[in-house]
Motif scaffolding. Structure first.
Motif, PDB file in Angstrom:
ATOM      1  N   THR A 245       0.830  -1.208   0.000  1.00 22.50           N
ATOM      2  CA  THR A 245       0.000   0.000   0.000  1.00 22.50           C
ATOM      3  C   THR A 245       0.862   1.254   0.000  1.00 22.50           C
ATOM      4  OG1 THR A 245      -1.743  -1.205   1.196  1.00 22.50           O
ATOM      5  CG2 THR A 245      -1.873   1.196   1.187  1.00 22.50           C
ATOM      6  N   GLN A 246       1.971   1.212   0.749  1.00 25.94           N
ATOM      7  CA  GLN A 246       2.894   2.354   0.739  1.00 25.94           C
ATOM      8  C   GLN A 246       3.446   2.588  -0.665  1.00 25.94           C
ATOM      9  OE1 GLN A 246       5.654   0.996   3.752  1.00 25.94           O
ATOM     10  NE2 GLN A 246       4.837   2.400   5.287  1.00 25.94           N
ATOM     11  N   GLY A 247       3.791   1.498  -1.353  1.00 24.58           N
ATOM     12  CA  GLY A 247       4.278   1.635  -2.717  1.00 24.58           C
ATOM     13  C   GLY A 247       3.238   2.230  -3.643  1.00 24.58           C
ATOM     14  N   LEU A 248       1.980   1.814  -3.478  1.00 19.12           N
ATOM     15  CA  LEU A 248       0.915   2.331  -4.337  1.00 19.12           C
ATOM     16  C   LEU A 248       0.625   3.805  -4.064  1.00 19.12           C
ATOM     17  CD1 LEU A 248      -1.493  -0.725  -4.396  1.00 19.12           C
ATOM     18  CD2 LEU A 248      -0.428   0.369  -6.383  1.00 19.12           C
ATOM     19  N   LYS A 249       0.850   4.282  -2.848  1.00 20.46           N
ATOM     20  CA  LYS A 249       0.694   5.712  -2.581  1.00 20.46           C
ATOM     21  C   LYS A 249       1.704   6.519  -3.375  1.00 20.46           C
ATOM     22  CE  LYS A 249      -1.253   5.291   2.086  1.00 20.46           C
ATOM     23  NZ  LYS A 249      -0.992   5.476   3.536  1.00 20.46           N
ATOM     24  N   LEU A 250       2.894   5.947  -3.557  1.00 25.93           N
ATOM     25  CA  LEU A 250       3.928   6.633  -4.326  1.00 25.93           C
ATOM     26  C   LEU A 250       3.684   6.526  -5.826  1.00 25.93           C
ATOM     27  CD1 LEU A 250       7.058   5.444  -2.328  1.00 25.93           C
ATOM     28  CD2 LEU A 250       6.236   7.797  -2.483  1.00 25.93           C
ATOM     29  N   GLU A 251       3.172   5.374  -6.247  1.00 32.22           N
ATOM     30  CA  GLU A 251       2.966   5.131  -7.681  1.00 32.22           C
ATOM     31  C   GLU A 251       1.643   4.380  -7.881  1.00 32.22           C
ATOM     32  OE1 GLU A 251       5.315   3.243 -11.538  1.00 32.22           O
ATOM     33  OE2 GLU A 251       6.289   3.235  -9.571  1.00 32.22           O
ATOM     34  N   PRO A 252       0.532   5.106  -7.936  1.00 30.73           N
ATOM     35  CA  PRO A 252      -0.780   4.455  -8.025  1.00 30.73           C
ATOM     36  C   PRO A 252      -0.985   3.656  -9.306  1.00 30.73           C
ATOM     37  CG  PRO A 252      -0.972   6.771  -7.387  1.00 30.73           C
ATOM     38  CD  PRO A 252       0.432   6.568  -7.833  1.00 30.73           C
ATOM     39  N   ASP A 253      -0.208   3.951 -10.334  1.00 28.19           N
ATOM     40  CA  ASP A 253      -0.381   3.271 -11.621  1.00 28.19           C
ATOM     41  C   ASP A 253       0.639   2.155 -11.832  1.00 28.19           C
ATOM     42  OD1 ASP A 253      -2.491   4.890 -12.207  1.00 28.19           O
ATOM     43  OD2 ASP A 253      -1.321   6.316 -13.399  1.00 28.19           O
ATOM     44  N   ASN A 254       1.177   1.601 -10.758  1.00 28.82           N
ATOM     45  CA  ASN A 254       2.155   0.517 -10.882  1.00 28.82           C
ATOM     46  C   ASN A 254       1.416  -0.819 -10.929  1.00 28.82           C
ATOM     47  OD1 ASN A 254       4.050  -1.611 -10.173  1.00 28.82           O
ATOM     48  ND2 ASN A 254       5.479   0.008  -9.622  1.00 28.82           N
TER      49      ASN A 254
END
Length: 547
Positions: A245-254
């Motif tokens: 979830t932390q990663g998706l906050k940085l890059e929502p389109d990953n």
């Protein structure tokens, strides 16, 4: 005039303090499309014509790209060295993509002679040598590159990755440390090093590397993905969900992060949530074949065969190498469903799209062999070997076919030849298969030696230690068998097979209480879902052996 003499006279090597174009001088945006000029357009048009002509493979690098001036020939671009070298680099890539490896290698060699400080060219040169199987030249070229660029962390990592791929892990660790000294803020360093430790069974070391990488590179979403997958594989779903979830906050389109979260949800039994995650991954990247594969497998395991076929069909429409596993997975689904004719048609279609994919021939051959067509299976295995002789599993499959045809001598010759031309951890399974052959034939010492070699190649492989333990148990070495089976459990605590083997051992020596405990543990593990096994470094890696 010799090629080297011409290159030097046409484009003098700049002095060290006046680099023509160091690695850092080209940004991503600069490389996309250099400023167009009439002369450059003319040069490129003539160059492409020469390189794609019927005798392009016989044209030397300089005569095809930077030839002396004359009637019908191309003069060097007037803008000077930088543009000329960039044009030669693009031409080398074009030759490489067209499969004209010798031409591309000569061009890369000319480029590094002209400017030894361009790390990007060195890396491309080395990668092509490795793909072409010229492993002996790889280290020589890397040593030359680092002599000129001792502080280039990417070059150190490239060398470390090469040693890692060849199972030289001690050397790889030393080189990863060199890369870290050169640039401790290189995200790919922590990802590659951590992935190696993860695959070697050193999960705590891998976790520390991913965490250290995130401290140094807090926006590196690839590290969030790897750390989240590691947490998930270790059963820590809460930490995995937080990390992803932390990663998706940085890059929502990953799409990789959405996919990994979908795998996590499916493991937790939240099928609807998993579907939502895979849908989001495909919304942000419809070409993300890993999500098509996982979505199709989810529906397959949930019993929705028509939906699975729909997702397999959409996934194989994606161009590129990554779609090949979808063909194979779809064919296997049809085979399991009993429609072998459809499975065979899918393999035929897949090979027409990917004629050089060795492992497609392997899967096709195994299906054909199961139907009793030995000659066709043998032919398909040999076609796979011809496509890529380095694939140990193909040699193993062909050797086992000959063994099943009671031709042990041919099988042994194929095992031996496979070991000569294969490399890396895949050879461990080849050694294991040979060891089992000798075990069945009563050649105990030879089998033991082959088992030893197999675990030496891949000491982190759980099922290899399990088989070694079974072998020692069959030969009455109970303490050794216990030790090997316990190593198997330590390496893969979620696999029920070693627990069952240990239970049978304890029952055999009369310890019924301990045996019952271990049988229960095996049953618990075997009833749990073991889907979507994924290597953080290579999520599309195809697993060829599953006990």
């Amino acid at each position: 005039m010799s090629e080297q003499a011409f290159v030097v006279s046409a484009f003098p090597i700049p002095a060290p303090h006046t680099r023509a174009f160091p690695l850092s001088s080209f940004t991503k945006h600069e490389r996309v499309r250099p400023r167009k000029q009439p002369l450059r357009t003319t040069v490129e048009r003539r160059l492409r014509t020469e390189l794609t002509s019927s005798n392009a493979s016989s044209v030397s690098v300089t005569s095809a790209t930077l030839t002396k001036t004359g009637e019908g020939q191309v003069a060097p671009p007037r803008d000077g060295t930088r543009e000329a070298l960039e044009l030669l680099y693009e031409s080398a890539k074009a030759e490489e993509n067209a499969g004209r490896v010798c031409n591309a290698l000569r061009m890369y060699e000319s480029l590094v002679k002209l400017n030894a400080n361009n790390g990007r060219v060195w890396v491309r040169y080395v990668k092509l040598l490795e793909r072409d199987g010229q492993y002996g030249r790889v280290t020589d070229v890397l040593k030359r590159a680092l002599r000129y660029n001792p502080r280039n962390a990417i070059l150190w990592q490239t060398w470390a990755d090469f040693e890692k791929n060849n199972s030289n892990f001690v050397t790889a660790r030393r080189l990863f440390r060199k890369a870290h000294e050169a640039n401790p803020r290189l995200p790919s360093l922590y990802h590659s090093w951590g992935s190696m430790e993860y695959r070697e069974g050193r999960t705590e070391v891998a976790k520390r590397l991913y965490q250290q990488g995130l401290r140094m590179c807090p926006t590196a979403t690839r590290l969030y993905h790897s750390l989240g997958v590691l947490h998930d594989k270790k059963g820590n779903s809460k930490a995995a969900r937080i990390t992803l979830t932390q990663g998706l906050k940085l890059e929502p389109d990953n799409p990789y992060l959405h996919h990994a979260l979908g795998v996590l949800e499916y493991r937790a039994g939240r099928v609807a949530a998993a579907r939502e995650c895979f849908t989001r991954a495909l919304r942000v990247d419809p070409r993300h074949t890993l999500s098509w594969l996982s979505f199709a497998q989810l529906e397959e395991y949930e019993g929705n065969s028509d939906m699975a076929r729909k997702y397999y069909s959409r996934g194989i429409s994606v161009e590129g190498r990554t779609a090949v596993q979808l063909w194979q997975a779809w064919a296997r689904m049809e085979e399991k469903a009993g429609d072998t004719h459809k499975a065979l048609r899918l393999y035929q279609q897949a090979v027409s799209v990917y004629p050089n994919d060795a492992m497609l021939y392997c899967s096709w051959g195994k299906l054909v062999e199961s139907r009793g067509d030995i000659e066709l299976a043998r032919s398909l295995f040999r076609k796979g070997i011809q496509a890529d002789p380095s694939k140990a599993y193909l040699w193993q499959s062909l050797a086992l076919l000959e063994q099943r045809q009671l031709d042990e001598d041919s099988a042994r010759a194929l095992f031996e030849k496979g070991l000569e031309v294969s490399r890396g951890k895949e050879t461990a399974a080849l050694l294991h298969a040979w060891a089992v052959l000798e075990w069945e034939k009563g050649n105990v010492e030879q089998a033991r030696e082959l088992f030893r070699k197999a675990v030496a190649v891949d000491r982190s492989c759980s099922w290899l230690w399990l088989w070694f333990g079974r072998f020692e148990l069959a030969n009455g070495n109970l303490s050794v068998a216990r030790h090997y089976i316990s190593r198997s459990i330590n390496l893969d605590p979620a696999d029920g097979s070693p627990w069952r083997a240990w239970a049978e051992l304890e029952r055999g020596v009369g310890d019924e209480e301990r045996a019952r405990f271990m049988f229960r543990r095996a049953a618990q593990l075997e009833s749990s879902r073991e889907l979507f096994e994924m290597d953080p470094e290579s999520p599309l890696r195809r697993p060829w052996r599953k006990l």
